[in-house]
Design an enzyme around this catalytic site. Structure first.
Site, short mmCIF file in Angstrom:
data_model
loop_
_atom_site.label_atom_id
_atom_site.label_comp_id
_atom_site.label_asym_id
_atom_site.label_seq_id
_atom_site.Cartn_x
_atom_site.Cartn_y
_atom_site.Cartn_z
N PHE A 26 0.82 -1.22 0.00
CA PHE A 26 0.00 0.00 0.00
C PHE A 26 0.85 1.26 0.00
O PHE A 26 0.38 2.33 -0.40
CB PHE A 26 -0.96 -0.01 1.20
N LYS A 27 2.11 1.15 0.40
CA LYS A 27 2.98 2.32 0.42
C LYS A 27 3.17 2.92 -0.98
O LYS A 27 3.48 4.11 -1.12
CB LYS A 27 4.35 1.97 1.01
N ASP A 28 2.99 2.11 -2.02
CA ASP A 28 3.12 2.61 -3.39
C ASP A 28 2.12 3.74 -3.68
O ASP A 28 2.39 4.62 -4.49
CB ASP A 28 2.90 1.50 -4.42
#
Length: 478
Positions: free
Chosen positions: A117-119
């Site tokens: 999810f950091k993307d």
């Protein structure tokens, strides 16, 4: 839109472009808008149409324009259009939402290039950094800490960009093999991996110590990509709007979100969205065995653990006992009392934590801010992964399993649908997946060569001065 530090009683205003590159405030606080923009029915209706007709990138530009007034709207649209593209993200929807069962949904945040999810934030941050540095003719040295996914997402977003160096600190031996391979397998000249002899909290402390050295920070153009950087949270606000739209049909329908979290960044973005007026009922904090946040929301006591008391778990990205973004929420919960926040986080946290159980603010956490919480263990993770896979044919990663387990516990007590935010794809946690279902997760074609790549990483002691020297020894080459 101006921004202030959570520890600055004088409320000195800062522009978005300045805090974008600064990360941490000079006083050690975190930046927040002077006030949150408020959504009305016509804005929500327009956003529904934008997402349906123009897509996620266009929605992101709309949200960003509420918070950024020193970048032209057309430039913001171009920035988000470059950040959120298919097939860089593995779905044309960028963040699809799927029905799991009953009133439980999954918000798929792991379609990006590193399957985490950091993307969602890092791809935008890379574009914003490059844009602003070009506008200023300047360079940036990014110093960050990661417990698993932030590092690879940041490095994939920043690799090859001119006038940007990335120094990423990782807790030695505390990430999965896949996570290490994703990061340490990169051989770009502007990417530097550091394995620190300590925990993620130690890594985070070193980053803060470097940022607190005003002279070093200024001379080396130090910036941040961890969730202490406001722009990351702003990017994350967008997917709360996206998930709400995809799960509702009218503007008066509310949803709840269950968010696996250790650093309080992901769910802090939900808090911001709720404060703006997005129809969110509950914000459900899901922790693993490192349950400092669950303990706070149950008891009012924020009890920081030492490195020795921080558990190494099978959801390693949540092995955190000092949640950086928690300061932003407490700032709001205490009526934006900067002096008190400075005392709590600048003094009391260093002494072990603080207790708000007798404070009026504690009574408002659920009533006014919607927060509740729950906890998951390794046995819970394995059982949840196995159950969801066997019954529903859906494979989830251990962190998402923490969220699903806690969400299931709250379903009966929540009158609205619950969207559990996915954190990563199962491929990143093969050992735990194998334990749960008896086999390793399938490896997508785009990840086939990662584990075979040669590793490039520097081993350093848990010492800010040693990291500073390493930074000085590796100047900008382009």
């Amino acid at each position: 839109m101006q921004y202030i530090s959570t520890r600055d009683s004088s409320k000195t205003p800062n522009s978005f472009s300045d805090i974008l590159l600064a990360g941490l405030a000079p006083d050690g606080g975190l930046f927040l808008p002077v006030e949150y923009p408020q959504l009305d029915d016509s804005t929500l209706t327009r956003w529904r149409d934008v997402l349906k007709n123009e897509g996620y990138a266009a929605l992101a530009a709309e949200v960003l324009q509420l918070f950024i007034d020193d970048i032209p709207a057309e430039d913001l649209k171009a920035i988000t259009a470059r950040a959120y593209t298919y097939p860089k993200f593995d779905s044309e929807e960028i963040v699809p939402v799927s029905h799991l069962e009953g009133e439980l949904f999954l918000g798929h945040l792991s379609q990006g290039p590193t399957a985490a999810f950091k993307d969602m934030a890092m791809q935008l941050l890379g574009e914003l950094f490059e844009y602003e540095l070009a506008r200023r003719g300047d360079s940036l040295t990014i110093v960050g800490a990661t417990s698993g996914d932030t590092g690879s997402s940041a490095e994939y977003a920043m690799r090859g960009r001119e006038n940007i160096r990335v120094f990423m600190l990782t807790p030695a031996g505390r990430m999965t093999e896949f996570q290490q391979a994703q990061m340490f397998g990169l051989d770009d000249p502007n990417i530097f991996n550091i394995a620190l002899d300590g925990t993620f909290d130690d890594c985070q402390d070193v980053v803060k110590a470097i940022s607190a050295d005003a002279d070093f920070k200024r001379e080396n153009r130090i910036g941040a990509v961890n969730s202490i950087n406001w722009a990351r949270l702003l990017a994350q606000v967008v997917y709360y709007v996206n998930c709400w739209i995809r799960t509702t049909e009218s503007n008066d329908e509310k949803v709840s979100f269950c968010v696996p979290t250790g650093n309080f960044g992901d769910i802090c973005a939900g808090h911001i969205a709720r404060q703006m007026g997005l129809p969110i009922d509950r914000l459900i904090v899901a922790t693993n065995e490192n349950d400092v946040l669950d303990e706070f929301f149950r008891t009012g006591t924020y009890r920081v653990r030492s490195s020795e008391d921080t558990f190494v778990t099978s959801s390693p990205s949540m092995d955190i006992s000092r949640a950086s973004n928690f300061e932003r929420f407490i700032f709001d919960a205490l009526g934006r009392d900067a002096q008190r926040v400075a005392d709590l986080f600048g003094t009391q946290v260093k002494a072990g934590g603080f207790d708000l159980s007798e404070d009026d603010a504690f009574e408002t956490l659920s009533r006014d801010f919607g927060f509740v919480s729950g906890k998951s263990t390794h046995a819970d993770r394995v059982a949840t992964i196995r159950d969801i896979h066997e019954r529903l044919g859906v494979l989830i990663d251990p962190h998402t399993a923490d969220g699903v387990k806690v969400a299931q516990e709250w379903t009966a007590q929540t009158e609205t649908p619950i969207i559990c935010l996915e954190t990563a794809l199962p491929v990143k946690f093969a050992e735990t997946i194998n334990e749960a279902i008896g086999r390793d997760p399938e490896v997508a074609e785009r990840f086939k060569d990662i584990l075979a790549a040669e590793r490039t990483v520097a081993d350093l002691p848990n010492d800010a001065e040693a990291v500073k020297q390493f930074i000085l020894d590796h100047p900008v080459e382009n």
